[in-house]
Design an enzyme around this catalytic site. Structure first.
Site, mmCIF file in Angstrom:
data_model
loop_
_atom_site.group_PDB
_atom_site.id
_atom_site.type_symbol
_atom_site.label_atom_id
_atom_site.label_comp_id
_atom_site.label_asym_id
_atom_site.label_seq_id
_atom_site.Cartn_x
_atom_site.Cartn_y
_atom_site.Cartn_z
ATOM 1 N N GLU A 1 18.557 37.516 -62.075
ATOM 2 C CA GLU A 1 17.890 38.280 -61.026
ATOM 3 C C GLU A 1 17.215 37.323 -60.046
ATOM 4 O O GLU A 1 16.410 36.485 -60.479
ATOM 5 C CB GLU A 1 16.841 39.216 -61.663
ATOM 6 C CG GLU A 1 17.478 40.273 -62.563
ATOM 7 C CD GLU A 1 16.529 40.833 -63.629
ATOM 8 O OE1 GLU A 1 15.313 40.564 -63.581
ATOM 9 O OE2 GLU A 1 17.028 41.537 -64.528
ATOM 10 N N LEU B 1 19.906 44.382 -61.883
ATOM 11 C CA LEU B 1 18.635 44.193 -62.595
ATOM 12 C C LEU B 1 18.784 44.721 -64.028
ATOM 13 O O LEU B 1 18.503 45.887 -64.303
ATOM 14 C CB LEU B 1 17.523 44.957 -61.853
ATOM 15 C CG LEU B 1 16.078 44.527 -62.048
ATOM 16 C CD1 LEU B 1 15.158 45.361 -61.168
ATOM 17 C CD2 LEU B 1 15.602 44.521 -63.466
ATOM 18 N N GLU C 1 18.730 42.927 -68.020
ATOM 19 C CA GLU C 1 18.735 41.743 -68.879
ATOM 20 C C GLU C 1 19.809 41.814 -69.946
ATOM 21 O O GLU C 1 20.436 40.812 -70.298
ATOM 22 C CB GLU C 1 17.361 41.546 -69.524
ATOM 23 C CG GLU C 1 16.266 41.142 -68.545
ATOM 24 C CD GLU C 1 15.808 42.257 -67.626
ATOM 25 O OE1 GLU C 1 16.111 43.437 -67.905
ATOM 26 O OE2 GLU C 1 15.154 41.948 -66.616
ATOM 27 N N GLN D 1 13.959 36.494 -66.040
ATOM 28 C CA GLN D 1 12.910 36.150 -65.080
ATOM 29 C C GLN D 1 11.575 35.760 -65.726
ATOM 30 O O GLN D 1 10.904 34.851 -65.260
ATOM 31 C CB GLN D 1 12.722 37.310 -64.115
ATOM 32 C CG GLN D 1 12.183 36.900 -62.782
ATOM 33 C CD GLN D 1 12.507 37.949 -61.732
ATOM 34 O OE1 GLN D 1 11.885 39.001 -61.694
ATOM 35 N NE2 GLN D 1 13.467 37.671 -60.883
ATOM 36 N N PHE D 2 11.199 36.468 -66.789
ATOM 37 C CA PHE D 2 9.991 36.138 -67.552
ATOM 38 C C PHE D 2 10.283 36.443 -69.020
ATOM 39 O O PHE D 2 11.051 37.356 -69.319
ATOM 40 C CB PHE D 2 8.797 36.995 -67.109
ATOM 41 C CG PHE D 2 8.232 36.616 -65.776
ATOM 42 C CD1 PHE D 2 7.175 35.719 -65.687
ATOM 43 C CD2 PHE D 2 8.752 37.148 -64.613
ATOM 44 C CE1 PHE D 2 6.644 35.362 -64.452
ATOM 45 C CE2 PHE D 2 8.238 36.801 -63.373
ATOM 46 C CZ PHE D 2 7.176 35.908 -63.288
ATOM 47 N N PRO E 1 15.067 43.659 -73.455
ATOM 48 C CA PRO E 1 16.367 44.320 -73.346
ATOM 49 C C PRO E 1 17.537 43.398 -73.701
ATOM 50 O O PRO E 1 18.624 43.874 -74.020
ATOM 51 C CB PRO E 1 16.442 44.720 -71.868
ATOM 52 C CG PRO E 1 15.072 44.582 -71.327
ATOM 53 C CD PRO E 1 14.330 43.620 -72.184
ATOM 54 N N HIS F 1 4.016 38.797 -68.491
ATOM 55 C CA HIS F 1 4.433 37.597 -67.778
ATOM 56 C C HIS F 1 3.754 36.371 -68.403
ATOM 57 O O HIS F 1 3.674 35.328 -67.783
ATOM 58 C CB HIS F 1 4.058 37.661 -66.299
ATOM 59 C CG HIS F 1 4.763 38.714 -65.504
ATOM 60 N ND1 HIS F 1 4.627 40.048 -65.726
ATOM 61 C CD2 HIS F 1 5.634 38.597 -64.457
ATOM 62 C CE1 HIS F 1 5.367 40.730 -64.843
ATOM 63 N NE2 HIS F 1 5.979 39.869 -64.073
HETATM 64 C C1 LIG Z 1 12.744 44.416 -67.333
HETATM 65 C C2 LIG Z 1 12.236 43.675 -66.150
HETATM 66 N N1 LIG Z 1 13.020 42.749 -65.582
HETATM 67 C C3 LIG Z 1 12.582 42.043 -64.521
HETATM 68 C C4 LIG Z 1 11.341 42.279 -64.003
HETATM 69 C C5 LIG Z 1 10.835 41.478 -62.819
HETATM 70 N N2 LIG Z 1 10.818 42.359 -61.633
HETATM 71 C C6 LIG Z 1 9.681 42.981 -61.258
HETATM 72 S S1 LIG Z 1 9.945 44.024 -60.003
HETATM 73 C C7 LIG Z 1 11.576 43.662 -59.921
HETATM 74 C C8 LIG Z 1 12.440 44.351 -58.918
HETATM 75 C C9 LIG Z 1 12.356 45.843 -59.023
HETATM 76 O O1 LIG Z 1 13.150 46.434 -58.048
HETATM 77 P P1 LIG Z 1 13.169 47.997 -57.852
HETATM 78 O O2 LIG Z 1 13.428 48.674 -59.135
HETATM 79 O O3 LIG Z 1 14.106 48.280 -56.755
HETATM 80 O O4 LIG Z 1 11.681 48.356 -57.429
HETATM 81 P P2 LIG Z 1 10.880 47.864 -56.141
HETATM 82 O O5 LIG Z 1 10.110 46.658 -56.534
HETATM 83 O O6 LIG Z 1 11.848 47.611 -55.058
HETATM 84 O O7 LIG Z 1 9.951 48.994 -55.810
HETATM 85 C C10 LIG Z 1 11.906 42.703 -60.877
HETATM 86 C C11 LIG Z 1 13.244 42.124 -61.063
HETATM 87 C C12 LIG Z 1 10.552 43.257 -64.644
HETATM 88 N N3 LIG Z 1 9.310 43.544 -64.221
HETATM 89 N N4 LIG Z 1 11.027 43.949 -65.702
#
Ligand SMILES: Cc1ncc(C[n+]2csc(CCOP(=O)(O)OP(=O)(O)O)c2C)c(N)n1
Ligand SMILES: [Mg+2]
Lengths: 386, 322
Positions: free
Chosen positions: B29, B58, B60, B82-83, B89, B129
């Site tokens: 990601e 997105l 994992e 990412q973290f 998952p 995180h």
């Molecule tokens: C399971 C998981 N993977 C990665 C992340 C890191 N992360 C936080 S927000 C995000 C993007 C989310 O995108 P979206 O669902 O479109 O929501 P938006 O932020 O655009 O409102 C990511 C990859 C996370 N919080 N949880």
């Protein structure tokens, strides 16, 4: 071979399934208003309150940004541009319906009654910000993307089990629709007939990843079709369209105990979070287009057209919000520091004895040895300090 | 030679291996144009293109699951999670498939992937995180687990991981990412997996640690004024227990330090190994300094959770008191 005696057999090709996705826009960015759908949808007095709520959320967002930049708050995800979807839902739903959110639903949470300082405290690194009163029927901000929709399904399932009329509305982004949990939630809710509104905020980006990496179909709404749900796409920056869709979805969901899927097309005007720099991956031209589509601007213009609003009311509002939000910040920052043993205290209904020992000795011993085993005269307990 | 921080050293290792071996591809990601949220893959998308540095959906589980397929087909995927908090998952794919593919197929298939994962607390990050789940993956037979504490080690260890024929979980301590720089050779070098590093030599006591805690240990040693030997395990599985044995046989006392929770943590494993190998030389029970058995607190209290030089200093005193 078998058919040869009676000539070639031609099986007609039939249509197994065909569908369309409605797209709803009632108040567009040019000020056009669809009277047929929008006429009695939101009374004028409510419209003003909704506008004020969006303005408050926007104001807080700007203050939060500054707090982060001046080192008074950790990473913060701005909501700017996405005020309408959660707000419209909170406005339509009853206080007993669950709001199951991630982090771009501040506006709806505030409408429901979550104090601003709770959200600030969460991002200031303080768990006490998550202690939301149960009667508000809001779950804490979900950090792992795409996971909370299953909880919404369970919460609504419990209402159904108890023959209560309550439903759940769960919010998630475009990126979240790629996680397995999202699909599992849709499948459970649809097949077990659970009254959940799946509310997708499609803002075109998941941090730096564009929507086409998450979904190759023309709409995200149609993801619901695969699970047999009714689906609708709306202009998510149009508070009228949101209210229209949530009313329709809630009525359907309550009446049938089946899920409904809403895709709100919107845009985050800010970076993903304060830790992000969106200039690295998206064009300013795109942002500029969406600035014109700001949900606040069109709502304000309509209110002015209807003589509900003027510049002096606007400046009064901004002044009032300035004070209210400064007070919320003061409450969030002014709360006494959490006790240094705080993180032990909510681990279990009854703390196991070993955790009690860890808590009691955390500032006097190194943890890895029972103090009773130290030789006589060793380990002058010295409180550590930072 | 260049003076690099951990982020830059890892970036250098990735780019050199991608240059050398076109089976190496990066997926995850935000790893593409954005260069990863910590900028570890900065510039690689521009240099190697979107077919080798791939922004994925997105998901994992999807990232690791497809990496397994890529690896079984002979590529060398380097997925990024990412973290560490989002390994959840991916756990199923890592532990139910990657870890056991070689065994299940009697070696017909192998899974040479290297999952890069930022790990640990201390950077004021939000919930999930800041965790330290390394023991979970060490406990899963079939995975190798690495956690460097310095830029030099990171480069050499990552190259070894990328060339390894088995799945490696490569944890990158966030607190170290930009904490300091050191000389990192441009020239190719590797550091073998499974070999610890003696950070400093000493005779009074041995400290065993890894990741960001190594820095806290160095501070505690300096404050203690004692002659203390510090071992940075670097690889957590396979673990260089010979290095620990050699040191503890000399010093007769040992403190193990990790950020992860105490119970079931690697400190327990290391203490047991020391008992097995050095019991007769020991002058004091092995001391552990670890995170508490609680959820990692939000950042207002994270420093109260994480082992610091004061707590480590206390354990040093305790061990020396016998
Ligand atoms: C399971 C998981 N993977 C990665 C992340 C890191 N992360 C936080 S927000 C995000 C993007 C989310 O995108 P979206 O669902 O479109 O929501 P938006 O932020 O655009 O409102 C990511 C990859 C996370 N919080 N949880
Ligand atoms: Mg999004």
């Amino acid at each position: 071979m078998f058919g040869s005696a009676i000539g070639p057999l031609i099986m007609p090709i039939t249509t197994a399934f065909k569908t369309e996705i409605e797209r709803i826009s009632i108040l567009d960015e040019h000020g056009n208003f669809d009277e047929s759908l929008g006429k009695d949808l939101i009374p004028n007095a409510d419209l003003v309150r909704l506008y004020e709520a969006m303005s408050a959320c926007r104001f807080l967002d700007e203050v939060a940004f500054k707090l982060q930049r001046s080192g008074r708050m950790g990473t913060y995800p701005q909501n700017m541009g996405q005020e309408a979807p959660s707000l419209g839902a909170a406005y339509v739903l009853t206080k007993n319906d669950w709001l199951v959110t991630c982090y771009r639903e501040n506006c709806g949470l505030f409408w429901r009654g979550v104090p601003m300082e709770s959200i600030l405290m969460h991002w200031m690194g303080d768990e006490r910000g998550n202690a939301i009163p149960r009667e508000l029927h809001c779950t804490p901000i979900a950090i792992p993307i795409g996971t909370q929709m299953l909880h919404a399904t369970g919460l609504a399932w419990a209402s159904k089990y108890r023959s209560e009329p309550h439903i759940a509305c769960t919010f998630f982004g475009d990126g979240a629709t790629s996680e397995g949990d999202f699909h599992e939630a849709c499948n459970f809710a649809a097949n077990l007939e659970i009254p959940v509104i799946f509310f997708c905020q499609n803002n075109f980006w998941a941090i730096s990843v564009p929507g086409k990496i998450q979904c190759s179909a023309p709409t995200l709404a149609q993801r619901g079709i695969a699970y047999g749900m009714p689906c609708i796409q709306i202009d998510g920056n149009d508070i009228f369209a949101v209210v229209y869709a949530v009313k329709k979805a809630a009525a359907y969901t309550r009446a049938t105990s089946k899920p409904y899927f809403i895709e709100a097309v919107t845009y985050r005007l800010a970076d993903h979070t304060t830790a992000d720099d969106a200039r690295r991956y998206r064009d300013q031209a795109e942002v500029d287009i969406w600035k014109q589509r700001d949900p606040l601007i069109r709502t304000r213009d309509l209110m002015k057209k209807r003589k509900l609003w003027n510049d002096s009311k606007e400046s009064d509002l901004q002044e009032r919000l300035g004070k209210e939000i400064a007070a919320a910040v003061a409450r969030a920052e002014g709360i006494a520091a959490p006790d240094r043993t705080d993180f032990f205290n909510y681990m279990y209904s009854e703390l196991p004895s070993d955790l009690i020992r860890q808590r009691e000795t955390m500032h006097t011993h190194s943890l890895g040895q029972d103090p009773s085993q130290l030789p006589a005269g060793a380990a002058m307990p010295t409180a550590t300090a930072h | 030679m260049a003076n690099l921080n951990l982020v830059q050293a890892i970036n250098l290792a990735l780019s050199q291996e991608m240059e050398r071996d076109d089976r190496v591809i990066i997926l995850g990601e935000d790893v593409g144009a954005n260069g990863g949220v910590f900028r570890v893959t900065e510039g690689l998308h521009a240099r190697f293109g979107g077919t080798r540095v791939v922004d994925t959906p997105l998901c994992e589980s999807g990232i690791i699951g497809t990496s397994i397929g890529l690896a079984m087909a002979g590529l060398r995927p380097v997925p990024e999670i990412q973290f560490e908090g989002f390994l959840g998952p991916a756990y199923d794919q890592l532990c139910s498939h990657a870890a056991r593919m070689r065994t299940r197929t009697r070696g017909a298939f192998t899974v040479p992937l290297t999952v890069r994962v930022p790990v640990g607390g201390g950077i004021h990050a939000p919930e999930l995180h800041s965790d330290s789940p390394e023991a979970i993956y060490v406990h899963q037979p079939g995975l190798k687990v690495v956690m460097p504490s310095s830029p030099y080690d990171a480069k050499g260890l990552l190259i070894s991981a990328l060339r390894d024929s088995d799945p490696v979980v490569f944890f990158e301590p966030k607190r170290v990412y930009r904490a300091f720089r050191e000389e990192v050779p441009e020239d190719e070098y590797t550091i073998p997996l499974g070999k610890a590093r003696v950070v400093c030599e000493g005779n009074d006591l041995t400290i065993v640690s890894w990741g960001a805690s190594v820095i806290q240990c160095m501070q505690a040693i300096e404050k203690s004024g004692k002659s203390i030997e510090l071992i940075d395990l670097r690889t957590l599985y396979p673990m260089d227990i010979d290095a620990v044995e050699a040191s503890v046989s000399k010093t007769a006392r040992c403190v193990v330090v990790h950020e992860a929770p105490l119970t079931g943590g690697l400190g327990a494993e290391i203490a047991a190994r020391i008992m097995e190998r050095c019991f007769l030389q020991l002058e004091a029970p092995v001391q552990r300094v670890a995170g508490f058995d609680t959820i990692m607190p939000y950042y207002k209290l994270e420093l109260d959770y994480m082992p610091d030089s004061a707590r480590i200093g206390q354990a040093i005193q305790d061990a020396l008191a016998y």
